[in-house]
Design an enzyme around this catalytic site. Structure first.
Site, mmCIF file in Angstrom:
data_model
loop_
_atom_site.group_PDB
_atom_site.id
_atom_site.type_symbol
_atom_site.label_atom_id
_atom_site.label_comp_id
_atom_site.label_asym_id
_atom_site.label_seq_id
_atom_site.Cartn_x
_atom_site.Cartn_y
_atom_site.Cartn_z
ATOM 1 N N ALA A 131 22.578 -9.432 48.945
ATOM 2 C CA ALA A 131 23.730 -8.677 49.441
ATOM 3 C C ALA A 131 24.885 -8.811 48.457
ATOM 4 O O ALA A 131 25.181 -9.905 47.967
ATOM 5 C CB ALA A 131 24.140 -9.174 50.821
ATOM 6 N N SER A 168 22.929 -14.029 49.960
ATOM 7 C CA SER A 168 24.220 -13.525 49.504
ATOM 8 C C SER A 168 24.320 -13.645 48.000
ATOM 9 O O SER A 168 23.680 -14.500 47.378
ATOM 10 C CB SER A 168 25.357 -14.326 50.148
ATOM 11 O OG SER A 168 25.399 -15.635 49.599
ATOM 12 N N ASP A 169 25.133 -12.791 47.402
ATOM 13 C CA ASP A 169 25.550 -13.061 46.035
ATOM 14 C C ASP A 169 26.397 -14.327 46.078
ATOM 15 O O ASP A 169 26.908 -14.732 47.129
ATOM 16 C CB ASP A 169 26.346 -11.888 45.468
ATOM 17 C CG ASP A 169 26.244 -11.809 43.945
ATOM 18 O OD1 ASP A 169 25.976 -12.845 43.311
ATOM 19 O OD2 ASP A 169 26.439 -10.716 43.394
ATOM 20 N N TRP A 170 26.559 -14.967 44.933
ATOM 21 C CA TRP A 170 27.151 -16.306 44.879
ATOM 22 C C TRP A 170 28.613 -16.278 45.329
ATOM 23 O O TRP A 170 29.441 -15.602 44.721
ATOM 24 C CB TRP A 170 27.004 -16.873 43.473
ATOM 25 C CG TRP A 170 25.744 -17.681 43.269
ATOM 26 C CD1 TRP A 170 25.656 -18.902 42.663
ATOM 27 C CD2 TRP A 170 24.403 -17.363 43.664
ATOM 28 N NE1 TRP A 170 24.352 -19.350 42.665
ATOM 29 C CE2 TRP A 170 23.559 -18.431 43.284
ATOM 30 C CE3 TRP A 170 23.822 -16.294 44.334
ATOM 31 C CZ2 TRP A 170 22.188 -18.454 43.518
ATOM 32 C CZ3 TRP A 170 22.443 -16.302 44.577
ATOM 33 C CH2 TRP A 170 21.658 -17.367 44.179
#
Length: 841
Positions: free
Chosen positions: A208, A245-247
């Site tokens: 995401a 999730s993206d970081w």
């Protein structure tokens, strides 16, 4: 709504039986304590997940990977592939499959379970900072390349993570903007590559994005978008993998958990953990929601071999024997071949290419990018290769009877070069200090050193760095110190730079940690000398990105200082040579994650020296070393032009092969090359009031150029290769609701050498419709044909190519009518036509 088995392509597409595996994992989850279940849903570190010995679960490891596997903190070199835009320029699914096999091998060698690739966002605007990291501006080409890559990676037991879901086509304010995309455009264009990879490749994980999405029904961050994560991805498409999730993209607890996010990265910490546990215990988040997420994590672990199934027994990561190193001959051979095949011939007047070696005595190699090629873009895609390309050496090997001279032609970068061989023996001395100034650790970094300090001891409050710089010649030297965060940095006794501003994770997200700003200081010496360089640096706490300190030491000697004579010397060398090869392009200051480009111009005075060299030598070949489009105002004024991309570790040998004719540069543009910035349909993606509006609708890339009637410098799909082609009859088979239509095109290679043609088929709708493109790519096939031979090429155009998304009806439908199908060498060079009648259903 389409079912999970309604695939894009023919019946040979298969999806791994994921649902059964996830159901099995749900039975295992039922026996776990709620504390253990919640803990598994946040990363243990920046790149690993938690282990759970009670069920035999070892830690899973993930790694960045669009052009190579970075690893999880090791210093091992990686096989450095051409940029994804170069991969797509092959228009060859077999090539992407071969690169996927290599990617999986590299992941296994580095003990990585999931590679964070591929990127299937579209190249909506040519100034997008991660343009080079995407495959194409076209959803069909992007999807087919991604499916081939993902299938190959996962067949070897390594997971792929398709990203960034959804609307992440810009770097400007990427962590906060809302992409406003109407539902029809979203379905037909931006969701299309993701849907294809989920349904046709069974991708294990989806990432995401940082940004938000407003589809007209729901608006919110991608990590909290229920319609995106649950309604479409998990329910409609039946995705049984996990959504990470993206970081540091996740900002909420309940909202993101209930929307369909499964894994928060990185860890430790973040918005889940104890907060999610409390939400479950209070009933605000149902326990069944957590169970589903854990089952998805365990299913990925099972596929990756990280779940032994024996309580209390954790199996170590098993590295197969015989995995090739990144500099092994078979790896180098593959990467060299791909880089050569991806190269695009933009112009070739009087058959200057390939270069005839007979009688060739001198070659003038010109350009800053010729001496220091730009082989990979900046940001999270960056990997350390086993070696750097040496273009002069490669040309000498390809043309052994010719003398090759190299000339920079003029500087193109703002920063000075890194101090590589100018640091005295002993290198950089680094001390980690505690809050009281005590030394916790002392280490040494030999030159060359990239200036990153990681893995610092617990309790490190600041870092000092010291080195002696060798000034080997008299005159004015310039030393540049590039620092991140609070610091004091000196050259000799002079304080060159100081700041009290303390940096945080924002320097990773905006790219400035990778490309720190610099301050220059002149040093005049009458004879060879040394000068000390010292700095006290903040330890940047970048949360899930880790803790680090950052210092780049750069140096320019008097003899390499720009004098204005470099261009004159290059022109003189070109005039005296039998062949001039000019390499122009971008560099890490221009193309990188973290920011969008300011414009499309080549940096420095490169346009001027192309024109002057070409005027001095009528046998001039210009090579463009860039990942994303740049303006080439001289394109039709010079004899030969090649687009070399960001070619990776074997780029030098690949270019030599292309120039010598050992390999055909059979690449085709996966995007449109503008002739002027004013003609670009989407000139930027700068948010207005926090919103990026996708106002062009389904007219992305070449579709917009056709809608607007504008003429690019070179159109989508363009590439001359070294062949010459004639097109004959084009016929279409009968329409099928399940298979679409098979188009047959007769072609002939009328050149005197074998060549590969990419037959491209475009569709035009039965009637003009402002909601449908004027023309769009429906399918393509590559064909190798011997000189003087003919071939009958079949191109599959699947049902989805004819369909539209009906926002007010049942979803996908196929408008009836007579469609015109046109085949040719590019989106504008269309040489054959047929029609197909789609009945009313």
């Amino acid at each position: 709504m389409p079912s999970r088995t309604e695939h894009y392509m023919a019946a040979d597409s298969t999806v791994p039986p994921q649902r059964k595996l996830v159901d099995e994992m749900r039975r295992l989850v039922a026996a776990l304590a709620i504390e253990d279940r919640v803990r598994l849903l946040t990363g243990a570190t920046a790149w690993t997940l938690h282990e759970l010995p009670s069920i035999g679960l070892r830690s899973l490891a993930v790694s960045d990977g669009p052009i190579g596997v970075r690893g999880t903190g090791d210093s091992l070199p990686s096989a450095q592939m051409p940029a994804p835009s170069a991969m797509a320029a092959t228009w060859d699914e077999e090539v992407l499959g071969a690169l996927g096999v290599l990617m999986a091998s590299e992941a296994r060698r580095k003990q990585v379970d999931v590679v964070l690739a591929p990127v299937v966002n579209l190249q909506r605007t040519p100034v997008g900072g991660r343009h080079f990291e995407c495959f194409s501006e076209d959803p069909l080409l992007t999807g087919l390349m991604a499916v081939a890559f993902v299938r190959a990676v996962q067949a070897a037991g390594v997971g792929a993570c398709v990203k960034h879901y959804l609307g992440n086509e810009s770097e400007t304010d990427r962590t906060s903007y809302i992409a406003r995309i109407d539902r029809r455009t979203m379905r037909e264009v931006y969701l299309a590559p993701f849907e294809r990879v989920v349904l046709d490749a069974g991708v294990w994980t989806v990432m995401a994005a940082y940004n938000g999405l407003d589809d007209g029904t729901e608006s919110g961050p991608a990590t909290e978008h229920h319609g995106l994560l649950t309604s479409i991805l998990k329910q409609e498409w039946g995705f049984e993998g996990l959504v990470m999730s993206d970081w540091q993209a996740t900002k909420t607890t309940e909202e993101s958990a209930l929307a369909g996010l499964d894994l928060v990265m990185p860890g430790p910490g973040g918005p889940w953990g104890e907060a999610l546990l409390a939400a479950v215990r209070s009933g605000r988040v149902p326990e069944s929601v957590v169970d589903d997420k854990v089952a998805r994590v365990l299913a990925v672990a099972q596929r990756a071999g990280a779940l032994s199934g024996r309580p209390g027994q954790i199996e170590p990561y098993r590295v197969p024997g015989g995995l090739p190193e990144p500099d092994a001959p078979e790896v180098r051979g593959l990467l060299r071949s791909v880089a050569a095949r991806s190269t695009v011939v933009l112009r070739n007047e009087d058959a200057l290419l390939p270069v005839v070696a007979e009688g060739l005595r001198t070659i003038a190699l010109i350009g800053d990018n010729a001496l220091d090629p730009f082989v990979q873009g900046g940001g999270s895609a960056h990997v350390v290769a086993p070696h750097q390309p040496d273009l002069p050496a490669a040309l000498r090997e390809a043309f052994p009877t010719a003398e090759v001279t190299a000339h920079p032609g003029g500087a193109t970068r703002r920063h000075l070069p890194l101090a590589l061989h100018d640091v005295v023996p002993g290198g950089f001395t680094v001390r980690a200090l505690d809050a009281a100034g005590g030394v916790l650790e002392e280490r040494h970094h030999d030159a060359p050193w990239d200036g990153w300090l990681r893995a610092l001891p617990t309790g490190t409050a600041e870092v000092t760095v010291g080195a002696d710089l060798r000034l080997a010649e008299p005159g004015r030297h310039v030393v540049e110190l590039c620092v991140v965060g609070a610091h004091r940095a000196s050259v000799g006794q002079a304080l060159v730079s100081a700041s009290d501003h303390r940096a945080g994770s924002e320097v990773v997200l905006d790219g400035s940690a990778g490309h720190p700003a610099g301050t220059s200081h002149p040093v005049d010496v009458a004879s060879p000398a040394t000068v000390p360089v010292t700095a006290t640096l903040q330890v940047v706490d970048a949360a899930g990105f880790g803790r680090f300190a950052r210092l780049e030491v750069r140096h320019r000697a008097p003899s390499t200082a720009p004098t204005g004579d470099e261009l004159t010397a290059a022109v003189q060398a070109a005039r005296a040579a039998d062949l001039a090869v000019v390499v122009v392009g971008t560099n890490p200051e221009v193309e990188s994650e973290g920011w969008d480009r300011r414009d499309l111009a080549l940096p420095g005075a490169q346009d001027e020296f192309v024109r002057r060299v070409a005027a001095a030598n009528p046998r001039t070949v210009v090579v463009v070393n860039a990942g994303a489009p740049v303006l080439l105002p001289w394109l039709d004024e010079v004899p030969a032009v090649l687009w070399w991309w960001l070619p990776g570790q074997e780029g030098a040998g690949a270019l030599a092969d292309v120039l010598a004719g050992a390999v055909e540069p059979g690449g085709r543009l996966p995007w449109t090359l503008p002739a002027s910035a004013e003609d670009v349909p989407v000139p930027d993606a700068v948010p207005v009031d926090g919103v990026v509006r996708y106002a062009e609708g389904t007219d992305v890339g070449h579709r917009a150029w056709d809608r607007l009637g504008r003429s690019p410098a070179r159109e989508f799909g363009f590439g001359l290769g070294y062949g010459a082609w004639e097109y004959g009859e084009m016929t279409a088979g009968a329409w099928s609701d399940s298979a679409g239509v098979i188009v047959t095109v007769e072609i002939a290679n009328v050149a005197d050498r074998p060549s590969r043609e990419v037959v491209q088929v475009y569709l035009e709708p039965p009637a003009a419709d402002p909601r449908r493109p004027v023309r769009w790519l429906g399918g393509f096939t590559g064909a190798e044909v011997a000189p003087g031979e003919r071939a009958s090429v079949q191109v599959a155009v699947p049902p989805r190519a004819f369909q539209v998304w009906d926002e007010d009806g049942p979803g996908w439908r196929t408008p009836a009518g007579r469609y015109r199908l046109r085949a040719g060498r590019s989106s504008r060079d269309l040489r054959a036509t047929t029609v197909v009648d789609v009945p009313l259903t």
